[in-house]
Structure formats: C-alpha cells, structure tokens
Design an enzyme around this catalytic site. Structure first.
Site, PDB file in Angstrom:
ATOM      1  N   SER A   1     -64.465  91.726  40.340  1.00 32.14           N
ATOM      2  CA  SER A   1     -65.485  92.463  39.579  1.00 32.14           C
ATOM      3  C   SER A   1     -66.256  91.535  38.649  1.00 32.14           C
ATOM      4  O   SER A   1     -66.562  91.864  37.491  1.00 32.14           O
ATOM      5  CB  SER A   1     -64.917  93.635  38.793  1.00 32.14           C
ATOM      6  OG  SER A   1     -65.984  94.485  38.423  1.00 32.14           O
TER       7      SER A   1
ATOM      8  N   ALA B   1     -67.473  88.882  46.248  1.00 29.10           N
ATOM      9  CA  ALA B   1     -68.503  89.921  46.299  1.00 29.10           C
ATOM     10  C   ALA B   1     -68.193  91.000  47.321  1.00 29.10           C
ATOM     11  O   ALA B   1     -69.118  91.545  47.931  1.00 29.10           O
ATOM     12  CB  ALA B   1     -69.870  89.296  46.583  1.00 29.10           C
TER      13      ALA B   1
ATOM     14  N   CYS C   1     -62.387  95.189  47.016  1.00 29.35           N
ATOM     15  CA  CYS C   1     -61.592  94.768  45.869  1.00 29.35           C
ATOM     16  C   CYS C   1     -62.338  94.743  44.546  1.00 29.35           C
ATOM     17  O   CYS C   1     -61.811  95.137  43.522  1.00 29.35           O
ATOM     18  CB  CYS C   1     -60.942  93.424  46.146  1.00 29.35           C
ATOM     19  SG  CYS C   1     -62.101  92.095  46.377  1.00 29.35           S
ATOM     20  N   GLU C   2     -63.594  94.321  44.539  1.00 23.76           N
ATOM     21  CA  GLU C   2     -64.288  94.132  43.258  1.00 23.76           C
ATOM     22  C   GLU C   2     -64.493  95.467  42.539  1.00 23.76           C
ATOM     23  O   GLU C   2     -64.326  95.568  41.324  1.00 23.76           O
ATOM     24  CB  GLU C   2     -65.643  93.466  43.490  1.00 23.76           C
ATOM     25  CG  GLU C   2     -65.596  92.277  44.407  1.00 23.76           C
ATOM     26  CD  GLU C   2     -65.665  90.941  43.703  1.00 23.76           C
ATOM     27  OE1 GLU C   2     -65.678  90.923  42.470  1.00 23.76           O
ATOM     28  OE2 GLU C   2     -65.684  89.925  44.397  1.00 23.76           O
ATOM     29  N   GLY C   3     -64.853  96.484  43.307  1.00 22.80           N
ATOM     30  CA  GLY C   3     -65.099  97.785  42.683  1.00 22.80           C
ATOM     31  C   GLY C   3     -63.852  98.330  42.018  1.00 22.80           C
ATOM     32  O   GLY C   3     -63.931  99.038  41.003  1.00 22.80           O
TER      33      GLY C   3
END
Ligand code: FES
Ligand code: FES
Length: 950
Positions: A537, A700, A872-874
């Site tokens: 994130s 990303a 994963c980032e969210g």
C-alpha cells in the site's frame, strides 16, 4: 583460540563436532554441520526462526551459547521432525492451511509447535498464540491466524481424530485449481527446512568466495573528509577495503524521477558514500575478507574522518526557513503534484454547513521482515556480473546500475534467492549495487554479504513518513461539498521512485467517495532520515491516514453515524473520482451493504462490553489501491511444451512470499485448461534474468494481472500452434517434426488502456483496474494506561475473482496485522535505538486478534485475467485508520499523529477530561497551499509521458 570437541544427539543420532566454546552459539554449530533449517534472522532472540528443541524445551539457538549445552544433549531441529517424503502433521498442516508465505519463519514455528504439542496435545487457540508469544516466534507474513489454524488441525491428527489425508489438499474432480487452496509449489522445501535462503546459499558458495562487511557512519549528515583503511587492511584475512574510489563508474544508482515538476533527477544516490553521508545507514566502505568474522573485525578498524553537519530529521525541519540543501543544487522540497477538481474549495467550504480541519502525521514504518539483507555477486560463465538477493524488481539493477558501476556493456544478471519477505523494501537496487561494485573491485572474485539485523534496518528504506493539513466540508444532509489538502511525503535521504509516491496522495485521498470539488497538493522532499521506499500500500496508507480520519471527523461534526455518512457519500455510477474520471467499478455501496450487519453487531458488542476501566469502540475506513504500474506497464512470460508433455512456465514474477509461484501455477493451469493437464505437470522456471523474460516488479498489485494476461497471451499462441485441424493437439515430437516452435512469448501492456495524470491538473486515469476494501476495527482502550488492544478486524473486499484462496487470504491476514502495528506501535527513526524488531514496535501473536473476518464480494473486471486483479496493496491501505477511528469511538479522543502509543492516547484522554483537545498545529510544508497551486497554474509544464506509477 581454545576449541572444544562436543558430542550432540542431533535428531536422534549422536554426532561429534568441534566448536569454539567462547564464541559459538548452538545455532552456529547446527548450521555448520549442515542443519540449515535452523535459520538466522535477528540473532538477538526476538524472532524465533532459529528455534530448536533442546532436551524437550524450545529454545532460540541464536542466543544459546554452545558452552552452556552439555555433551550428548538431545536436540531436535526441523530436519528431525519430518522429511519431504515423510511429513509430520505439522508440516503438512503448514502447507495446507496457509502457514507458509515467505517460509523463513516456518521451520522455527513448526519446531516450536512440536514442543507445544509434546507438552499439551490439545491446546486452545489462545494457548497456541500465547506459546508463540512467550517463545518469541515472530511471523511478519501470515498474521498468525493461519499458523494457529495449522497447529489446531495438526493436533487433531496427532490425537488420532483426523488423518494426514484429511489435512492434505485434493484437487476437485474436474481437476481445476483456479480459485482453490492448491498449495504453493515452494512450500514443501520451506516446511522441511530444505529451502536455501541467502544466508544458506552463502554457506554453500565455492571456496575462494570473499565475505563482505559494511562500514556505516552512525551519523545522519556529515562531510566525508577522509577514510583511513590502513589498519583494517593489515587485519588477518583481509583482502581489500573497498571505498567509492574503487568504483570505476559514476558511483551513482540511476533510478530516474521521471516527472516534469521534479527538481531532482534521481541520480543523487551513491553506491558507496563518497563526498557526504546523507543518513545513518549509508555505507562508506566495505571490507572483503576470507571469513565474515574477519571482515567484521576489520570493519571496526576503518577510521572515518567526518565533519558532522546539522541533520534534518524530518521533512518539516528540512523545509523550515533557513534550512540548507541536503543535496547541493536540489531544493529539499523537490517535487510538487497538484490536483484541481471543480470549484475553488475556499469558496465552497466558506458556504458549507459543516467544515472540519486537521493536521495529520504518520511515521516512517519499518517493514520488520525476518530475514535481513543477504546478497551474493560473482562473474558468471557468460561474463555477466551476476547478483543474487531478495530483490522484488529483477529489472531495476539491469536498468539503473551499469553507468554507476562502470559497465559499458551493461552485462548484469539478477537472480532472486528464496526470500524471507520484504513487503516492498527489496525493490531498491542498493544492495545489488553494493555487492556488484565489490566483486568488480576484487577483479571478479565471488562475494557474499550478510547484513546484521541492525545494519539491514539502517540500510533499507522505509514507508515514507507524511505530514498533511486538510479541510473538508459537507452540507446539512451530510453530502461532501469540498476537500482541500496539502500533503508532504518525507522521503528521507534519496529520491527512490519519488514521482510514483507523489501521485498517490492526489489519487487516493478521498478515494471511494463522490467529492465534487478538490484543491490539493502532494509534495515530496528530502530529510536525513533513511529513504522512502515501496511498502505494501505504497503511498496510500499515508493518504488514508488523513482522508479516512477527516471523513470520520466530518461525520461527527454533522451528527451522522460514520457508517451512514460514508454510505451517503460513496460513489455511485456516473460519479467521478478526484482525478475527474469515472471509477472503473462502483462496488462501494455493495461492500458497505455487506458490512452493515457486522457493523451493527460490533457496535452493540462495544456498548455491552465497555466498562469505565476499559472502553470499547468500533471504527471504519474505506480503502483500495491501483492495479498495475500505470500507463507504460509491460509484462512478458514464456510457455514451453516439453518432450514429456509437461509445460514449463518462464517468468520473473518475484516471489517475496506472496505467492509468485502459486499465482503462476494457477494462471498457467487455467490458461491451458483445454489440455486437461494435471497441475503437477506444470513446471516453473522463475526469477533469473538470464533464463526468463521480464515480467516486471512484484509491486502495485500488478503481478497477477500483468503476468496473468501475458500468460493467457502465451497460452493462446501455444495452443494455436499445438491444435490440429481435427481439434486434437500435437505432441512435442509432432511439433518438432513439423518444424513448429514449442516455446511462446506472452505479452501484456497497459499503454492503450490508461491515461497518465496531467502534471498541471492531476486529471487522468492512470491504471486499468483497482481493488477495494472496507475495514472494521473493534478496540478496547485501557483508561488507566491508554493502551489499545485490537480485539477484532473485519474486511470486506473486492479484488474480482480469486485465483488462489491461500495466497489472497494470506495477504489479507498479514496486511491487517501490519495495519494494526502501523496504527498502534510501529515506528522507525534513523538512529541506533531503532535497530531491532522489538524496538521498532513489532507486535507478537498475543497483541493481534484471532477474530479476523474476511469476505470477498467480487465484481466483474473486463480486462482482468479470469476476472482476478490481484490483492495485496489494497488489503493494507486503510485498516490502520479504522483502528484510529475506533479509538475515537471508544475513548472520545482522536490521535492525529501515528502510531497511537499508550502515552499519546492517555495524554489525549487526560486533556479531554479537562475539556481540551490535543491537536497538532497546522504544519508548514514549504509554502502556502494556494500560493503553490497558483504558481503551478501560472507555470504549466509539458508532460514527459507515461511513467511507471507503482
Ligand atoms: Fe534467533 Fe531471531 S531469535 S535468529
Ligand atoms: Fe512467516 Fe514469512 S511466512 S515471516
């Protein structure tokens, strides 16, 4: 040196060995005899990766001196618990229930769990968590819950209540593995201790390999007046002390800041410090010696003549009037990115019914991985400078290092070692540069560099701290009218990917809401902290720290429940995002509809369980993240039909533990479904730039989407080549006989499906898809101490279809754990106090709730492979703000500067009791917001074209 012969009973067999009783730890001895399932991480007793069972007790072997281990002591390591062909139930359960991500901690955990079940065959979940806490078993990937699940399931087998078959994955009858819990291909080696990570590879390098030890200055800002290596070079076993003078190229890491408004070009970072020290963890010299011990001893003898300069330990200090330039010729605030949407917010907010304002700060967050940096470098058989480490961007050393190293032919090859996670930090090419420079300075001698945990922590980048001032208004019905913010990322000593970071605040602050009028500025600047780098994130966690807090504040001021306030303002079809483009999907109210009953239950629970001593509260936050690196993102993979009918997939989907292996497997199997392959017929060749096409960085949220689409492209080509007129498929032999190639490149590119941000307005549509998540935190605040405990976390998310349940849920559990740490305890300052997990605020199992609820509510995605966009980032975007909002709900105090440590919460409660609010003054971020925006409007720049916007 007086040595000692010792007999130990290792995994059931008596074995004799020789040790140094004064220096050797039990871990040293075990690793020396080849039991490298005993890993070394912190080496200070804080992580448990070195756990073994000594005479029936679980001990951390890194802090157990061998002199304290009697002859014939019985020792069990992971190698004695089970083997690939004869797994222990714990090992099988680790594989099946998501216990393995990076796997660096897995041997230590399994050994520790064995010690628990030997003593208590039927533990409760709380007892398992407490055991791991007491034994300091630390995992940064899994969020603990899958580990507890694995212990509980294995215990059933050990008690005879279930069989090994019951806890082993079985493919569904149709053979389809997409969307299942198919295990990670790398898991078997990891749970048996056979997976060689960097420090294990070090032990297995050929004779003649030189060991490196770094010299760090221990100052934050200084001029280098001289380096005296003479004494160090006379130390036994030392081959050379390498300084910047030994580097034949420009000695710069050239990772450009490709942004027309940037006053920095991105070429300011030395490989080895030459004229100045810019931060505590810079490397000013490297000793190469025959052994690591000798290299380290000599490193202490390198004498530095440093003239200390004033250190700017925050962005605020660095942009304060009178501050001097940290990098000569570049202003400390070097990048501004504006955002204009709708009307001028000064007018809008003046007419709004309710307006709130606040200033926010979030700290530099350390990644707190278990495996410190380890790098090898040598010249390979094709004359390449070959670098092995845990990079998540094999591409970056290839494109950033050749001029700095003085390699006109650019012959660099990069290989990812099995990796004990990074969560983003290993995107930096800095340790690659260092090792490559050393092998070149040593005429191509192979080198290996293991950093201690403290060295690694000082050397690596961190999530950039941020400072922001914001105002938001709404009408009497709670509709947001305008949002105005001035936002600064403290990027520390170097620019690494600063342009990418700058775009995050002006894309994701207020993401998910319909906000008609926005005026905003994102700034990036230098300080003498360590540099900002990628972290799950990346950039968004900071943006949500501000925006999801001010949304809650506005709801409170308007007298509307924070759930309802969000619901009123969530974007519906036809609404635009803050960059003035339609959202790609509108899943917002659907996710909130699903959350509503959980929220109501949580509120009722909080009310029922609050006491005057311990106050309970509930908090919400909406988050999400872009998928792909933006307009110029590009990925390639290759598929090959083998002679035996199996398929080999070649890619550089770096596996940091998130599942680059299992992601590749499920996508390949699904793409080739018409061949009816068993999934075990797919082989993976990954993460070696000499063997694999460039798939791009594992950042990303891009890998599943980009590699997935490239895989579909390659599969189509291969299937078309194999398909006969009658619909059957050619064998490998038939393809060869007909002269048809058996290997195909698959390509995917985002250029035609994105619009770069306009550097003058912030208008644009830079990524083709997104993921979304709404977070709910339940907390308990102890009034006497201010200590906050998160008792439950819930996340409803939309990432489209799920390719690998284990990989997706694993990311979710881990990300939520990092978010709790970010909210409550984790912090990094560049000095010797922040050298370890504990000092940086690492939370162990007892501090993380077992009550974590995840639910996927997928919506269709047009361009995503099999409808999946990556996750994963969210998952780490805004959970921390849900915790902060829950503290406010529980105790009536808002914490504006993260982390919300007990002292801050207590002070805020005490101030509230006196009718005051502890609130930061408005930050000075380098200029007035509107003066800066007017200046940008009057001085437009040309776009430099699409850049990777990780
Ligand atoms: Fe031994 Fe961390 S506890 S390496
Ligand atoms: Fe535990 Fe990575 S799987 S640290």
């Amino acid at each position: 040196m007086a040595l000692r012969k010792i007999w130990l009973n290792l995994n059931g067999a008596d074995r004799m060995m020789v040790c140094d009783p004064e220096k050797d730890t039990l871990a040293d001895v075990l690793r020396r005899v080849g039991l490298t399932g005993v890993k070394l991480g912190c080496k200070t007793g804080q992580c448990g990766v070195c756990s073994v069972i000594l005479e029936g007790e679980v001990v951390r072997s890194c802090i157990k001196k061998i002199k304290d281990v009697p002859d014939f002591s019985k020792i069990v390591t992971i190698e004695g618990i089970g083997t690939p062909t004869n797994l222990h139930p714990l090992q099988q359960a680790w594989i099946t229930y998501g216990g393995v991500q990076c796997g660096f901690c897995s041997p230590g955990f399994i050994v520790s769990a064995k010690g628990l079940l030997d003593q208590n065959p039927n533990p409760t979940r709380e007892e398992v968590r407490h055991w791991f806490t007491v034994h300091r078993n630390a995992c940064r990937c899994t969020g603990w819950k899958p580990l507890v699940d694995a212990v509980m399931e294995a215990a059933k087998v050990m008690r005879g209540e279930a069989t090994m078959e019951d806890i082993t994955f079985k493919a569904p009858p149709d053979g389809r593995i997409y969307g299942t819990n198919v295990p990670r291909p790398a898991a078997l080696a990891k749970v048996t201790g056979l997976c060689d990570y960097g420090d294990d590879i070090k032990l297995k390098m050929p004779p003649g390999t030189l060991h490196l030890a770094i010299v760090q200055p221990g100052l934050n800002h200084a001029v280098i007046k001289g380096i005296d290596c003479s004494e160090a070079e006379k130390m036994p076993g030392v081959v050379k002390v390498i300084t910047s003078k030994d580097i034949k190229g420009t000695n710069r890491i050239m990772l450009p800041v490709a942004h027309p408004r940037s006053k920095a070009d991105g070429f300011e970072r030395p490989i080895i410090a030459d004229t100045k020290v810019f931060r505590y963890g810079d490397v000013v010299a490297v000793v190469a010696a025959e052994t690591e011990e000798r290299a380290r001893a000599a490193a202490k003898k390198v004498k530095l003549d440093l003239e200390e300069l004033p250190a700017y330990m925050s962005y605020l200090d660095a942009v304060a009037p009178g501050a001097t330039e940290i990098h000569e010729g570049i202003p400390n605030e070097y990048l501004r990115m504006p955002l204009f949407k709708g009307e001028d917010t000064r007018d809008v907010l003046a007419e709004s019914d309710y307006v709130v304002e606040g200033s926010f700060y979030s700290t530099s967050q350390p990644h707190l991985i278990m495996e410190p940096d380890v790098t090898q470098a040598y010249i390979d058989e094709d004359g390449n400078v070959c670098i092995h480490n845990k990079t998540l961007a094999l591409l970056f050393p290839l494109i950033t290092l050749a001029p700095g190293l003085g390699l006109p032919d650019g012959k660099i090859r990069v290989i990812e070692n099995p990796t004990g996670a990074s969560f983003g930090s290993s995107i930096s090419p800095a340790s690659s540069a260092l090792a490559a420079a050393c092998t070149l300075a040593l005429d191509g001698a192979p080198v290996t560099l293991t950093m201690s945990y403290a060295e690694h922590n000082a050397f690596s980048g961190k999530r950039a701290a941020h400072y922001s001032n914001a105002r938001m208004g709404c009408d009497k019905n709670g509709k947001i009218t305008g949002f105005e913010f001035d936002f600064a990322y403290d990027h520390g000593a170097y620019t690494e990917m600063a342009a990418i970071l700058a775009s995050k605040a002006i894309r994701f602050a207020g993401f998910s809401y319909n906000i008609p009028n926005v005026r905003a500025l994102a700034r990036v600047g230098f300080s003498n902290q360590t540099f900002g780098t990628a972290y799950r994130s990346y950039g968004n966690s900071q943006a949500y720290t501000m925006s999801e807090a001010i949304v809650d504040m506005l709801a409170e001021k308007a007298g509307i429940d924070p759930f309802e306030f969000r619901y009123i303002n969530l974007a519906r079809p036809g609404d635009t995002n803050i960059n003035s483009y339609p959202f790609k999907e509108y899943p917002f109210t659907t996710l909130m509809d699903r959350l509503r009953p959980l929220y109501e239950e949580a509120k009722a629970r909080a009310e029922a369980q609050s006491t005057p001593e311990k106050k309970r509260g509930v908090g919400l936050a909406f988050g999400g993240y872009n998928v792909t690196g933006g307009p110029a993102d590009h990925a390639e993979v290759a598929l090959e039909l083998n002679e035996d009918g199996t398929i080999t997939h070649y890619n550089t989907w770096e596996d940091q533990g998130q599942g680059g292996d299992v992601g590749t497997l499920v996508l390949t199997h699904e793409s080739l479904r018409e061949l009816n392959l068993d999934y075990r017929q797919i082989k993976l060749v990954q993460n070696d730039t000499a063997q694999c096409p460039q798939t791009g960085p594992a950042g990303a949220n891009r890998s599943h989407y980009m590699a997935g689409n490239a895989t579909i492209n390659a599969a189509k080509k291969l299937l078309n080549a194999m398909r006969k007129d009658d619909g059957t498929y050619r064998t490998h032999a038939e393809m060869v006989a007909e002269g048809i190639p058996t290997k195909y490149l698959g390509v995917f590119d985002t250029t035609d499906i994105t619009v770069d941000l306009d550097p003058n307005t912030g208008v644009g549509d830079p990524t083709p898809v997104y993921n979304y998540a709404v977070f709910l935190a339940e907390v308990e605040v102890e009034v006497a101490t201010g200590k906050t405990k998160v008792v439950a976390m819930k996340m409803i998310y939309d990432i489209g279809a799920i390719g690998s349940i284990q990989a997706v849920e694993g990311q979710a559990y881990g990300a939520l754990t990092h978010s709790i740490g970010f909210a409550l305890s984790e912090k990094y300052i560049d000095n010797n106090k922040y050298s370890s997990l504990v000092r940086c605020g690492f939370l162990y199992a007892d501090d993380i709730p077992d009550d974590i609820y995840l639910e996927s509510v997928p919506s269709p995605r047009k361009t995503a492979p099999f409808g999946s966009v990556g996750c994963c980032e969210g998952f780490q975007s805004a959970g921390h703000v849900a915790v902060i909002n829950a503290i406010n709900n529980a105790a009536g105090v808002r914490i504006y500067d993260l982390p919300a440590t007990p002292d801050k919460v207590k002070a805020a409660m005490e101030a509230k009791a006196q009718g005051k609010e502890l609130k930061p003054e408005k930050y000075f971020l380098g200029s007035d917001l509107f003066e800066a925006l007017d200046d940008i409007a009057e001085n437009p720049v040309e776009s430099t074209g699409p850049d990777m916007a990780l």
